[in-house]
Design a protein around this motif. Structure first.
Motif, short mmCIF file in Angstrom:
data_model
loop_
_atom_site.label_atom_id
_atom_site.label_comp_id
_atom_site.label_asym_id
_atom_site.label_seq_id
_atom_site.Cartn_x
_atom_site.Cartn_y
_atom_site.Cartn_z
N TRP A 1 -2.53 -11.71 1.30
CA TRP A 1 -3.02 -10.38 0.97
C TRP A 1 -2.34 -9.78 -0.26
CZ3 TRP A 1 -6.98 -11.20 3.42
CH2 TRP A 1 -6.98 -11.61 4.76
N ALA B 1 -11.18 -5.38 2.58
CA ALA B 1 -12.37 -5.93 1.92
C ALA B 1 -12.75 -7.29 2.50
CB ALA B 1 -12.12 -6.03 0.41
N THR C 1 -14.18 -12.76 -2.40
CA THR C 1 -13.69 -11.39 -2.24
C THR C 1 -12.17 -11.37 -2.22
OG1 THR C 1 -15.68 -10.75 -1.02
CG2 THR C 1 -13.72 -9.37 -0.72
N HIS C 2 -11.58 -12.34 -1.55
CA HIS C 2 -10.13 -12.46 -1.48
C HIS C 2 -9.53 -12.59 -2.88
CE1 HIS C 2 -6.51 -15.06 -1.34
NE2 HIS C 2 -6.19 -14.35 -0.27
N HIS D 1 0.82 -1.22 0.00
CA HIS D 1 0.00 0.00 0.00
C HIS D 1 0.86 1.27 0.00
CE1 HIS D 1 -3.37 2.63 0.92
NE2 HIS D 1 -2.77 3.05 2.02
N HIS E 1 -5.91 -2.97 0.85
CA HIS E 1 -7.31 -2.92 0.47
C HIS E 1 -7.93 -4.32 0.43
CE1 HIS E 1 -6.37 1.26 -0.78
NE2 HIS E 1 -7.65 1.46 -0.53
N ARG E 2 -7.13 -5.33 0.09
CA ARG E 2 -7.65 -6.70 0.11
C ARG E 2 -7.96 -7.12 1.55
NH1 ARG E 2 -4.59 -8.83 -3.22
NH2 ARG E 2 -6.08 -9.39 -4.86
N LYS F 1 -10.67 -11.53 -5.76
CA LYS F 1 -10.90 -10.42 -6.68
C LYS F 1 -9.65 -9.54 -6.79
CE LYS F 1 -15.90 -9.89 -5.99
NZ LYS F 1 -16.96 -8.97 -5.44
N ASP F 2 -9.64 -8.69 -7.81
CA ASP F 2 -8.56 -7.70 -7.94
C ASP F 2 -8.82 -6.54 -6.97
OD1 ASP F 2 -7.27 -9.10 -9.95
OD2 ASP F 2 -8.49 -8.17 -11.52
N HIS F 3 -7.75 -6.10 -6.30
CA HIS F 3 -7.84 -4.98 -5.37
C HIS F 3 -6.70 -4.01 -5.66
CE1 HIS F 3 -10.91 -6.94 -2.83
NE2 HIS F 3 -10.27 -8.07 -3.12
N LEU F 4 -6.85 -2.78 -5.17
CA LEU F 4 -5.82 -1.77 -5.40
C LEU F 4 -4.46 -2.21 -4.89
CD1 LEU F 4 -7.75 1.54 -4.57
CD2 LEU F 4 -7.10 0.67 -6.82
N ASP F 5 -4.46 -2.85 -3.72
CA ASP F 5 -3.22 -3.34 -3.12
C ASP F 5 -3.59 -4.32 -2.00
OD1 ASP F 5 -3.79 -1.77 -0.71
OD2 ASP F 5 -3.16 -0.02 -1.90
#
Length: 361
Positions: free
Chosen positions: A359, A320, A306-307, A245, A316-317, A309-313
């Motif tokens: 993460w 979420a 949810t884990h 992050h 954020h994972r 999925k694509d996340h910003l970093d």
């Protein structure tokens, strides 16, 4: 034709109808419930009692099933010699009335015959266990071993000789008769069903069998200042997420002081992890094995999409996944009423500790 009358509502009712009564009816006392068991379920119940409540007395507990059990149902072994050493037998009987002498005689005969033939050493103790206990006559015999042997000998031809094996009648004669004459009949004992149930309360199977609700959960002590070795994996995963992050390497948690938001987030995650650990440890011996692990599995199945999925970093994972964990509907799980949102976040970190959640990619 007689006039029909309304049924009057009983006056002076002393109970209040609850949601639990509407769904399941009034609670059934354990002493009443065990009477409804099948013979196999009764043996399972006694196996639980011996294995968990009397485990300090035995090195090993084994359940014998099948037609050739030689008079052994559940055996508790006090040493590594097993049937050739010190052991106790728990003979399970499930009838619609207390055990009479006529039912006990063949079982005693089997122990005499098979120990005489060297199939095993005589047990240190032999307990008759039945949901309605032993009848008055049998209890009197068991409580006075000097009367037990003559009563057995008197009943031998009628109740015992043809019930020990299916291949031949077993006659009381010769060396076998001499063996029976010097046998220690004080090993045969009755057991109180009420005592069994009270001891079974301490087993992890009691709530599942008889209900009554989970015990109150004590307040968690919180995370200690020093990070333990058992935290190394999930803490490392969090540091990787924070570094992803901030785009700055983090050698250890001390580096988080630079970012107040991340530092506070990290402290909350540790508190959550220790909350989940406290939940696991407290109920470890109070519910059936695997119960907490099934809760972990519920959480995992609820957050894994949810884990993935694509996340910003990575940070954020984490945010979420733990947010989804907090909102999961787990009311059907046995531990749901004792599980707080913080525990659900902590379980995510337990799963990270087991390398099931990561993460950063």
């Amino acid at each position: 034709m007689d006039e029909l009358k309304e049924i009057a509502v009983p006056k002076g009712a002393k109970t209040v109808l609850t949601a639990a009564h509407v769904q399941s009816g009034p609670p059934i006392e354990p002493l009443v419930r065990v009477v409804t068991y099948s013979a196999s379920e009764w043996e399972t119940f006694i196996d639980e009692w011996v294995s968990h409540c009397l485990k300090s007395e035995y090195l090993k507990v084994l359940r014998f099933t099948g037609a050739n059990d030689r008079g052994i149902d559940i055996a508790g072994f006090a040493d590594e010699q097993f049937l050739d050493g010190v052991w106790d037998n728990y003979q399970c009987k499930h009838y619609d009335k207390p055990i009479p002498p006529a039912v006990a005689w063949p079982e005693i005969g089997k122990i005499l015959w098979h120990s005489f033939n060297g199939h095993y050493k005589p047990p240190r103790a032999y307990y008759f266990v039945a949901p309605r206990g032993t009848g008055t006559s049998l209890t009197q015999y068991l409580a006075n071993p000097s009367t037990l042997k003559p009563a057995l000998l008197k009943a031998w031809d009628k109740n015992v000789k043809d019930a020990i094996t299916t291949t031949q009648p077993i006659l009381l004669e010769g060396d076998f008769a001499a063996y029976v004459d010097r046998f220690d009949f004080s090993i045969f004992k009755p057991v109180s069903v009420r005592e069994i149930i009270e001891q079974h309360r301490q087993s992890p199977y009691f709530i599942g069998r008889f209900g009554g609700g989970l015990p109150a959960r004590p307040k968690a002590e919180g995370a200690p200042d020093e990070i333990g070795s058992h935290e190394s994996v999930y803490v490392g995963r969090l540091l990787e997420a924070y570094a992803d992050h901030t785009k700055e390497a983090l050698a250890d948690v001390a580096g988080l002081k630079k970012w107040d938001k991340l530092d506070k987030h990290f402290q909350r995650q540790r508190e959550s992890f220790y909350g989940a650990e406290a939940l696991r440890v407290f109920f470890r011996d109070k519910v059936e094995p695997g119960t907490f692990e099934s809760l972990q599995e519920e959480i995992y199945e609820g957050v894994v999409d949810t884990h993935d999925k694509d996340h910003l970093d990575g940070y954020h994972r984490v945010m979420a996944v733990t947010e989804v964990a907090q909102a999961l509907q787990i009311e059907a799980h046995p531990l749901a009423s004792c599980t707080f949102p913080r525990d659900r976040r902590g379980i995510c970190h337990q799963l990270a500790n087991e390398d099931r959640l990561k993460w950063t990619k």
